[in-house]
Motif scaffolding. Structure first.
Motif, PDB file in Angstrom:
ATOM      1  N   VAL A 152       0.330   5.814   0.871  1.00 12.99           N
ATOM      2  CA  VAL A 152       1.214   6.189  -0.077  1.00 12.99           C
ATOM      3  C   VAL A 152       2.131   4.594  -0.409  1.00 12.99           C
ATOM      4  CG1 VAL A 152       3.351   7.332  -1.062  1.00 12.99           C
ATOM      5  CG2 VAL A 152       1.375   8.453   0.082  1.00 12.99           C
ATOM      6  N   LEU A 153       2.712   3.985   0.630  1.00  9.07           N
ATOM      7  CA  LEU A 153       3.338   2.885   0.625  1.00  9.07           C
ATOM      8  C   LEU A 153       2.549   1.571  -0.219  1.00  9.07           C
ATOM      9  CD1 LEU A 153       5.116   2.904   3.988  1.00  9.07           C
ATOM     10  CD2 LEU A 153       6.140   3.557   1.953  1.00  9.07           C
ATOM     11  N   TYR A 154       1.452   1.521   0.093  1.00  5.85           N
ATOM     12  CA  TYR A 154       0.432   0.412  -0.682  1.00  5.85           C
ATOM     13  C   TYR A 154       0.362   0.758  -2.030  1.00  5.85           C
ATOM     14  CZ  TYR A 154      -0.162  -2.287   3.514  1.00  5.85           C
ATOM     15  OH  TYR A 154       0.119  -2.768   4.573  1.00  5.85           O
ATOM     16  N   VAL A 155       0.345   2.169  -2.390  1.00  5.94           N
ATOM     17  CA  VAL A 155       0.123   2.369  -3.742  1.00  5.94           C
ATOM     18  C   VAL A 155       1.461   2.005  -4.587  1.00  5.94           C
ATOM     19  CG1 VAL A 155      -0.128   4.309  -5.279  1.00  5.94           C
ATOM     20  CG2 VAL A 155      -1.394   4.219  -3.539  1.00  5.94           C
ATOM     21  N   VAL A 156       2.595   2.350  -3.763  1.00  4.33           N
ATOM     22  CA  VAL A 156       4.006   2.064  -4.323  1.00  4.33           C
ATOM     23  C   VAL A 156       4.179   0.525  -4.398  1.00  4.33           C
ATOM     24  CG1 VAL A 156       6.318   2.123  -4.077  1.00  4.33           C
ATOM     25  CG2 VAL A 156       4.914   4.409  -3.533  1.00  4.33           C
ATOM     26  N   ALA A 157       3.626  -0.034  -3.723  1.00  3.95           N
ATOM     27  CA  ALA A 157       3.770  -1.769  -3.749  1.00  3.95           C
ATOM     28  C   ALA A 157       3.024  -2.009  -4.728  1.00  3.95           C
ATOM     29  CB  ALA A 157       3.095  -2.276  -2.310  1.00  3.95           C
ATOM     30  N   ALA A 158       1.936  -1.523  -5.077  1.00  5.06           N
ATOM     31  CA  ALA A 158       1.017  -1.787  -6.098  1.00  5.06           C
ATOM     32  C   ALA A 158       1.932  -1.781  -7.513  1.00  5.06           C
ATOM     33  CB  ALA A 158      -0.155  -1.085  -6.212  1.00  5.06           C
ATOM     34  N   LEU A 159       2.412  -0.437  -7.366  1.00  2.02           N
ATOM     35  CA  LEU A 159       3.396   0.031  -8.842  1.00  2.02           C
ATOM     36  C   LEU A 159       4.225  -1.387  -9.003  1.00  2.02           C
ATOM     37  CD1 LEU A 159       3.422   3.588  -8.608  1.00  2.02           C
ATOM     38  CD2 LEU A 159       2.041   2.274 -10.229  1.00  2.02           C
TER      39      LEU A 159
END
Length: 494
Positions: free
Chosen positions: A472-479
């Motif tokens: 989830v953190l990496y998806v947020v980072a991508a956003l």
């Protein structure tokens, strides 16, 4: 495989004092010495994760103490990077490199001699501080002392050393722990630094050129101390959650950390107003690319150190793999990173932001693949683990080496040096925060899922939680990265 993979950035772009540039055999010998220093830092940031279960068993260290053994090094390194760079600018980069290397050798020996977890944690922090003095000089010496034709080759070699260290760390850690040379066990991962450091000091004294900056700016030691103290106060109750629980003292420490960081910002703002050079210029926060870059860095690097710590504990304590077998499991991650890091650097000037987003989402996908492999509670086979880790390495190689340069593309040239130094420091701090938060989640889940001795299912359940949160953190980072500049700055490593 750690936050240390980002290239060291100098804290300023102060003009260098005139000095003869080196080339040929002299440049090769000097490069060998400084790259050795960089190699040791990168290896020591990863090697302890593989040795962590052996350290815990031998010293009777608690889960929190194992987290501190890794986080103390990373946090101290981050705290020392900018100050170390400015010390080199002012007093001579060769001199500070040699001092840092000698200190690294001494603290490595003291880590090897640690009689209890408290001593090991303290010496790991001291080791991180000496690395914070040594590492910035690598970049500074190459920039200031190498002839233009040699400089590009030197930076290419620096990237190759990063890749080699990412492979060597887990494998060397596993080999040394399992090899149990002279019945020293895990202590050999620190003793090995001593003889090679002595050799590097002897050669470095003869071949390293001296250079320094013409800047006379005073060092902001108080600012560095305030920043490190504030972050330490925030991390302390988080890492100690399993031991302390959440009491009024825990909340008091968090509040104290916030107050100290507020004092730090106020002090830095006042220092800037007087025309001095602070560790961190608060005006940088008004630059959109920098503020976004800080968030992206913390999210991205926050998951890396904690992932390898929790994975190593799961593999050794949960699946009963040896330290060497654990290193072999982690190897595909390093290989994947090596494969894509060159591609990422080559394309960064055209598609830097896209590479960051693809890299982050690829890591998120690898975490979910690994989650699917271990969630049934069984011992996964090597090739299943290797596939998931290889995918993660591909993502890391695309994003980690270029993140700072992409952020710097959106920052005015006059602020680029200071911003680069702060971002490299934040990469380390993000790693420490990740170890504190996700490490605590993991160890709390392990002990909370059983009333007896934790088994494979308990460690698998705990790692599954970390993997989902991390994804989830990496998806947020991508956003978050969607708001970064499209391409990397081309001038940073020139």
């Amino acid at each position: 495989m750690t936050a240390s993979q980002s290239p060291p950035q100098e804290g300023t772009h102060a003009p260098a004092a005139s000095a003869a540039l080196i080339s040929g055999a002299g440049a090769s010998a000097a490069l060998l010495v400084v790259l050795f220093g960089s190699f040791m830092d990168l290896v020591d940031a990863t090697i302890v994760t593989v040795a962590a279960p052996a350290i815990a068993q031998d010293l009777g260290a608690s889960d929190a103490q194992i987290q501190w053994t890794i986080a103390a090094y990373v946090l101290a390194l981050g705290a020392g990077l900018i100050t170390g760079g400015r010390l080199g600018d002012q007093y001579g980069r060769k001199r500070l490199f040699m001092i840092g290397l000698a200190g690294f050798m001494l603290t490595s020996a003291l880590c090897a001699l640690a009689a209890d977890p408290g001593m090991l944690i303290g010496m790991r922090a001291a080791q991180g501080l000496t690395a914070g003095i040594m590492v910035p000089q690598v970049f500074g010496i190459i920039r200031a002392s190498f002839a233009p034709g040699e400089r590009a080759k030197a930076f290419g070699a620096y990237g190759a050393v990063q890749g080699l260290a990412s492979v060597a760390g887990p494998l060397l850690g596993g080999l040394l722990v399992d090899g149990d040379l002279f019945d020293l066990g895990w202590r050999t991962i620190f003793w090995i630094n001593v003889p090679v450091s002595i050799l590097a000091l002897i050669i470095g004294a003869k071949v390293l050129p001296e250079s320094r900056s013409t800047s006379t700016a005073r060092l902001d030691l108080l600012g560095a101390l305030l920043a490190a103290s504030g972050i330490l106060l925030l991390l302390l109750p988080i890492i100690q959650t399993e031991t302390w629980g959440w009491t009024w003292a825990s909340y008091a420490l968090l509040a104290a950390g916030i107050v100290v960081l507020a004092i730090f910002l106020a002090y830095e703002r006042r220092l800037t107003g007087r025309g001095n050079e602070p560790v961190f210029d608060p005006a940088l926060l008004r630059i959109r690319a920098f503020a976004i870059g800080l968030s992206a860095s913390v999210l991205f690097f926050g998951g890396i150190g904690s992932f390898f710590l929790t994975l190593s504990v799961y593999l050794q304590n949960g699946t009963d793999r040896t330290a060497w077998e654990t290193g072999l499991v982690i190897l595909p991650y390093a290989l994947g990173s090596i494969i894509t890091s060159g591609l990422g650097v080559a394309l960064a000037a055209k598609a830097g932001r896209a590479l960051l987003i693809i890299g982050s989402l690829t890591i998120a996908a690898s975490q979910l693949v690994l989650w699917a492999i271990i969630r049934d509670g069984n011992d996964p086979g090597y090739w299943h683990l290797a596939l998931a880790l290889f995918i993660g390495g591909l993502g890391l190689g695309l994003a980690a080496p270029i993140l700072v340069n992409v952020v710097l593309a959106g920052i005015p040239g006059r602020n680029a040096g200071a911003a680069g130094g702060v971002l490299s420091t934040v990469n380390q701090i993000g790693g420490a925060i990740g170890i504190a938060v996700l490490g605590t989640v993991f160890f709390t889940a392990v002990t909370g899922s059983t009333t007896g001795t934790p088994g494979l299912a308990d460690y698998g359940h705990a790692l599954s939680i970390v993997l989902v949160v991390s994804a989830v953190l990496y998806v947020v980072a991508a956003l978050v990265m969607l708001a970064l500049p499209k391409a990397a700055a081309e001038h940073v490593n020139q």
